[in-house]
Every structure is written in C-alpha cells, then in structure tokens.
Design a protein around this motif. Structure first.
Motif, PDB file in Angstrom:
ATOM      1  N   ASN A 122      -4.378  -4.002   2.713  1.00 34.60           N
ATOM      2  CA  ASN A 122      -3.067  -3.360   2.798  1.00 34.60           C
ATOM      3  C   ASN A 122      -2.257  -3.536   1.513  1.00 34.60           C
ATOM      4  O   ASN A 122      -1.090  -3.912   1.533  1.00 34.60           O
ATOM      5  N   ARG A 123      -2.893  -3.210   0.379  1.00 33.19           N
ATOM      6  CA  ARG A 123      -2.228  -3.412  -0.907  1.00 33.19           C
ATOM      7  C   ARG A 123      -2.773  -2.447  -1.950  1.00 33.19           C
ATOM      8  O   ARG A 123      -3.828  -1.818  -1.773  1.00 33.19           O
ATOM      9  N   GLU A 153      -7.230  -0.717   0.939  1.00 34.43           N
ATOM     10  CA  GLU A 153      -6.684  -0.524   2.293  1.00 34.43           C
ATOM     11  C   GLU A 153      -7.024  -1.696   3.204  1.00 34.43           C
ATOM     12  O   GLU A 153      -6.238  -2.039   4.101  1.00 34.43           O
ATOM     13  N   LEU A 168       0.813  -1.212   0.000  1.00 36.06           N
ATOM     14  CA  LEU A 168       0.000   0.000   0.000  1.00 36.06           C
ATOM     15  C   LEU A 168       0.849   1.265   0.000  1.00 36.06           C
ATOM     16  O   LEU A 168       0.458   2.297  -0.560  1.00 36.06           O
ATOM     17  N   ASN A 169       2.038   1.199   0.621  1.00 42.09           N
ATOM     18  CA  ASN A 169       2.870   2.406   0.728  1.00 42.09           C
ATOM     19  C   ASN A 169       3.422   2.875  -0.617  1.00 42.09           C
ATOM     20  O   ASN A 169       4.014   3.945  -0.714  1.00 42.09           O
TER      21      ASN A 169
END
Length: 325
Positions: free
Chosen positions: A290-291, A287, A207-208
């Motif tokens: 988390n990707r 989200e 995700l970042n």
C-alpha cells in the motif's frame, strides 16, 4: 619493417584471435562504461553509414543539462581488425558483402559481450538495417552496461540493513556512499567525488499519491519538490531543491521487480541559488504494501560530464527488489 606492417603487428598483439580462446577460461571484457567499438572502413565511416551510426548511438542523452552522447564511439578500420576482435563489451561490425545480413552474437570472443554484425550489398542496404535495428541494439547495450555497473558496485557494498529494515527492500549500494540523513520513511545517501557529489534518495509515499495515473508525472514532481522543501537545502535560508521549471521532465512507464514503475528524468535546481544538475526518479507502485516506493538519484558536478554518474545511480536503483512478506 614498414609502418603498415608494424601497425598490423602492434594491433595484433593488443587483440586476440577468437579461435585461440580457451573455452574453459573465457576472457573477460574490459573498457569504459557506455562505449562502443565500431569496426568499419573509413570510406563508409566518413559517409552516410558513419553519419547514421553517430546519429543513432551518439545522440544526446535525455535528461542531462548539457549535451552528452548516448555512447562513446571508437572507430577502427576493418583491414586492421580482420580475424581479430577486441575485448570490449559492445562491438558493431559493418562490411559490404554479397548478402544483406544482420546478426547479433553474444560472447563471441569474451564475456559479457555483444557483437552486432551488419553486412550489406550496398551502403543503402546497410543504412536500412541500421535504421531498423538501432532501437533494439541500444536497449541491449544499455542493459549490458547496467549489469556491468552493478557488477562493479558489488566489489564493495554498503551495509544496507537500515535500508532493508526501513523499507523492506534489498538494494546494492557501493560502500563509497555514506548516510547523509535518516528520517522515518526517508533516507539520503551521498558519495563525494572530485567534481562534486552524487546522491541517492529512498522514500515512500501513500499509494493514493498515484491514484490518478493520468496525472502521475505532475504528482511525482509535486512529491519530489515537497521532499526537497523538507530535507534538501542550500546553505542560505529559503534555498530548497526543486524541479527546474524551464525544462519539461522526460517521463515513461516501466517495470521494476515485477511491479509497475514510472521513470522521470529531468533537472533539479536549488531555489534562490546557483546549484543544479540532472535527476532520475523511479516511482514503484507497490500495492502489496500500500505504498509508492521512490528511488531517486541526482548529481552535482558543475562543468563536468554527468552521463556516467547518472548511469551508476540508475544501476543502483535498478538493483532494488522488494522483500516478500
């Protein structure tokens, strides 16, 4: 029987009257993807009104290496169509009348169908209505054609259990696509066509990668270029697929399956080679998992039209939904 009477009779046989339609068995629309029938007198068609229709609805498609029209337009005179309507999905009817009216009628004579009626006292009034309503019409037609392509895709679907298991998604992919490469967090599907091939990539990133949303487009391009270096190569050494630098990608914010998505359209090339073509990339911000889920379609079809190939790929991408935990 003179030629005019014969022509009217011939067209009448090809068309059907809405009044005679059986409500219990509505006629299904037909016709090629991304086409519009424009019913307007020759005098208006050959003047400013026709120019406006062509400028709005046959403008170049964004993201293609060669210029291709947004929609294929077929024009028919009003006199030959009075009281009848074709069974194509998208119809624009333009007439002069006693009032200035714009109307949208869904499934007027067949289903699914959009009929857009422009009636104006003057050519200037019609031009004003076209200018005001063209963006909405384009959006409606585009969505209708995506749904039509998805309907055609469902006729024969690929077994996508591997995809569902790997990415926790549902997606409708035609069975003509075959698995070209499978790696952890990455799947490449390809369909061979007469003029080349079309491809669909599915992969996921942390995700970042899109933590800084202001740099989203540059981060997406970096990610797709890194995927090209890893998995997509030409026949010779040091021939990886990259984003073509000569043309700035087209970028917009969207939504897919209720989640924010970034859409990037541009052209790809194989470094140190002569292969190139268009791509469309959807980066879905997931989200909950988390990707960033990436779905990208691209095609290789040298010297051939690519609009409808890319439209099919986008219809596949837009069929995706994330399985709830």
């Amino acid at each position: 029987m003179n030629k005019i009477h014969f022509l009217v009779l011939f067209i009448s046989l090809l068309l059907f009257s809405c009044k005679k339609e059986d409500a219990d068995t509505p006629k299904k629309t037909t016709g090629k993807i991304n086409s519009i029938s424009v019913i307007v007198d020759d005098l208006l068609w050959n003047g400013e009104v026709g120019d406006s229709i062509r400028n709005k609805f046959a403008s170049p498609v964004i993201g293609l290496p060669q210029e291709e029209p947004l929609f294929t337009i077929n024009q028919y005179p009003v006199k030959l169509m009075e009281g009848f309507m074709t069974d194509c999905r998208n119809i624009i009817v333009i007439k002069k009348g006693n009032e200035n009216i714009f109307q949208i009628k869904e499934n007027q004579c067949a289903s699914p169908q959009n009929v857009f009626h422009f009636t104006g006292k003057t050519g200037s009034a019609i031009l004003e209505m076209i200018e005001k309503n063209a963006p909405k019409i384009i959006q409606i037609i585009h969505q209708t054609e995506i749904e039509e392509n998805q309907r055609l895709n469902r006729v024969s679907l690929l077994n996508s259990k591997n995809i569902s298991h790997e990415f926790n998604i549902k997606i409708e992919i035609p069975s003509a696509y075959k698995y070209a490469l499978q790696k952890p967090n990455f799947i490449w599907l390809k369909k061979e066509i007469i003029s080349g091939n079309t491809s669909l990539l599915i992969y996921q990133l942390p995700l970042n990668v899109l933590k800084n949303r202001k740099n989203a487009v540059s981060n997406i391009i970096k990610a797709r270029d890194s995927i090209g270096r890893l998995y997509i190569h030409g026949k010779e050494p040091d021939t990886d697929m990259i984003t073509e630098e000569a043309y700035a990608p087209y970028f917009l914010k969207s939504e897919q399956d209720g989640k924010p998505a970034y859409v990037t359209k541009g052209t790809w090339e194989v470094k140190n080679d002569f292969m190139s073509g268009p791509f469309v990339n959807y980066a879905i911000v997931d989200e909950e998992n988390n990707r960033v889920l990436i779905l990208e379609g691209f095609c290789y079809s040298p010297s051939k039209e690519k609009r409808d190939l890319m439209h099919e790929l986008e219809s596949i991408i837009k069929s995706v939904s994330i399985i709830k935990k």
